[in-house]
Design a protein around this motif. Structure first.
Motif, short mmCIF file in Angstrom:
data_model
loop_
_atom_site.label_atom_id
_atom_site.label_comp_id
_atom_site.label_asym_id
_atom_site.label_seq_id
_atom_site.Cartn_x
_atom_site.Cartn_y
_atom_site.Cartn_z
N ASP A 1 0.83 -1.21 0.00
CA ASP A 1 0.00 0.00 0.00
C ASP A 1 0.86 1.25 0.00
N LEU A 2 2.14 1.11 0.36
CA LEU A 2 3.06 2.25 0.33
C LEU A 2 3.18 2.85 -1.07
N LYS A 3 2.93 2.02 -2.08
CA LYS A 3 3.03 2.50 -3.47
C LYS A 3 1.97 3.55 -3.79
N LYS A 4 0.95 3.64 -2.93
CA LYS A 4 -0.11 4.63 -3.15
C LYS A 4 0.35 6.04 -2.76
N ILE A 5 1.48 6.09 -2.06
CA ILE A 5 1.99 7.38 -1.58
C ILE A 5 2.87 8.02 -2.65
N LYS A 6 2.67 9.31 -2.85
CA LYS A 6 3.44 10.05 -3.85
C LYS A 6 4.93 9.96 -3.55
N GLY A 7 5.72 9.62 -4.55
CA GLY A 7 7.17 9.55 -4.38
C GLY A 7 7.68 8.15 -4.11
N ILE A 8 6.78 7.20 -3.88
CA ILE A 8 7.21 5.81 -3.67
C ILE A 8 6.79 4.97 -4.88
N GLY A 9 7.73 4.78 -5.79
CA GLY A 9 7.47 3.97 -6.97
C GLY A 9 7.96 2.54 -6.77
N LYS A 10 7.93 1.77 -7.83
CA LYS A 10 8.31 0.35 -7.75
C LYS A 10 9.76 0.17 -7.28
N ALA A 11 10.68 0.92 -7.87
CA ALA A 11 12.11 0.78 -7.53
C ALA A 11 12.37 1.16 -6.07
N LYS A 12 11.77 2.25 -5.63
CA LYS A 12 11.97 2.70 -4.25
C LYS A 12 11.36 1.70 -3.28
N PHE A 13 10.19 1.17 -3.62
CA PHE A 13 9.52 0.20 -2.74
C PHE A 13 10.38 -1.06 -2.57
N GLU A 14 11.02 -1.49 -3.67
CA GLU A 14 11.85 -2.70 -3.60
C GLU A 14 13.03 -2.51 -2.64
N LYS A 15 13.55 -1.28 -2.55
CA LYS A 15 14.63 -1.01 -1.58
C LYS A 15 14.10 -1.03 -0.15
N MET A 16 12.85 -0.57 0.02
CA MET A 16 12.25 -0.46 1.34
C MET A 16 11.75 -1.80 1.88
N ALA A 17 11.23 -2.63 0.98
CA ALA A 17 10.52 -3.86 1.37
C ALA A 17 11.25 -4.74 2.38
N PRO A 18 12.54 -5.02 2.22
CA PRO A 18 13.21 -5.93 3.18
C PRO A 18 13.29 -5.38 4.61
N LYS A 19 13.09 -4.08 4.73
CA LYS A 19 13.26 -3.45 6.04
C LYS A 19 11.95 -3.08 6.71
N ILE A 20 10.80 -3.38 6.07
CA ILE A 20 9.53 -2.94 6.64
C ILE A 20 8.59 -4.09 6.96
N THR A 21 7.64 -3.80 7.86
CA THR A 21 6.62 -4.77 8.24
C THR A 21 5.37 -4.03 8.68
N ILE A 22 4.27 -4.78 8.92
CA ILE A 22 3.05 -4.15 9.43
C ILE A 22 2.56 -4.92 10.65
#
Length: 199
Positions: free
Chosen positions: A178-199
Motif C-alpha cells: 500500500d506504500l506504493k499509493k503514496i506520492k514519491g514511492i514507486g516500484k524501484a523505491k519500494f523494492e529497496k524499502m521492502a526488506p526493512k519494513i513490516t506491518i
C-alpha cells in the motif's frame, strides 16, 4: 390701459420665471441629496464587507480534501469539514464537535477510527520511540514515527511525513505494498524499502 396690461404681463412673466427657478433649485437639491445618500450607503456597505472578512482554517486528517479553507467568521467546524469534501468513511466523527465555532488560524484534525492506540498526533510527525521497530529490526510502517521511518532505505523526512499523513487520513496499512499509493514511492523505491519494513 395699455400700461396696465403691459405691467400685468411683465408681472406674470416674472412670477413664471421665479416659479421655474424654484423648481429647478428643488430638483438640484434632491439630486445632491440622493447622491450623498447613495455615497453614504456605498461607504456603509464597504465598511460592513470589510468588517466581515473571511477567516482561514486548516483541516487535516480523515477528510477527503485536507487543506486550508476560507470561511465566514460565524462558521462552524462542520462547515470547515464540508468545505474539504466531508469526512472519510473511517473518520472518528464522535470525537469532533461539529457545532463548535471556528477561529482564524485554527487547526481541525480529524482522527481515524482504526488508528493505533497512542498514535494521536502522528499527523504532525510525532515520533513513537520503541513502537516502530520489531524484534527482527524491521520498521512497522503502521506505528513508526518520523525518526524510525527514516531508518528505512530511501526514506527521508519528507517521505516519512507523507507515510504518516497517509495513516492519519486512511488508517493503518493492510499490506506493505500500500506504500506504493503514496506520492514519491514507486516500484524501484519500494523494492529497496521492502526488506526493512513490516506491518
Amino acid at each position: 390701459m395699455d400700461i396696465v396690461k403691459k405691467s400685468l404681463l411683465m408681472l406674470a412673466g416674472i412670477l413664471l420665471l421665479a416659479v421655474g427657478i424654484t423648481y429647478w433649485q428643488l430638483g438640484s437639491d434632491e439630486t445632491l441629496e440622493n447622491e450623498a445618500t447613495s455615497g453614504q450607503t456605498l461607504d456603509n456597505t464597504t465598511e460592513e464587507r470589510g468588517g466581515a472578512a473571511n477567516i482561514a482554517v486548516y483541516v487535516c486528517g480523515a477528510v477527503k480534501n485536507p487543506g486550508v479553507v476560507l470561511l465566514s467568521p460565524n462558521s462552524r467546524v462542520g462547515d470547515a469539514i464540508n468545505s474539504c469534501g466531508g469526512l472519510l468513511p473511517n473518520a472518528n466523527a464522535e470525537n469532533i464537535n461539529l457545532a463548535e465555532g471556528v477561529k482564524d488560524g485554527m487547526q481541525i484534525k480529524v482522527q481515524s477510527r482504526n488508528m493505533n492506540p497512542g498514535s494521536e498526533g502522528m499527523g504532525q510527525g510525532t515520533a513513537l520511540p520503541g513502537k516502530g521497530e520489531s524484534a527482527d529490526g524491521k520498521i512497522n510502517i503502521n506505528t513508526a514515527g518520523i525518526e524510525e521511518l527514516t531508518r528505512i532505505p530511501g526514506v527521508g523526512k519528507a517521505t516519512a511525513q507523507r507515510i504518516i499523513d497517509y495513516r492519519a487520513q486512511n488508517g493503518t496499512f493492510e499490506d506493505i505494498e500500500d506504500l506504493k499509493k503514496i506520492k514519491g514511492i514507486g516500484k524501484a523505491k519500494f523494492e529497496k524499502m521492502a526488506p526493512k519494513i513490516t506491518i
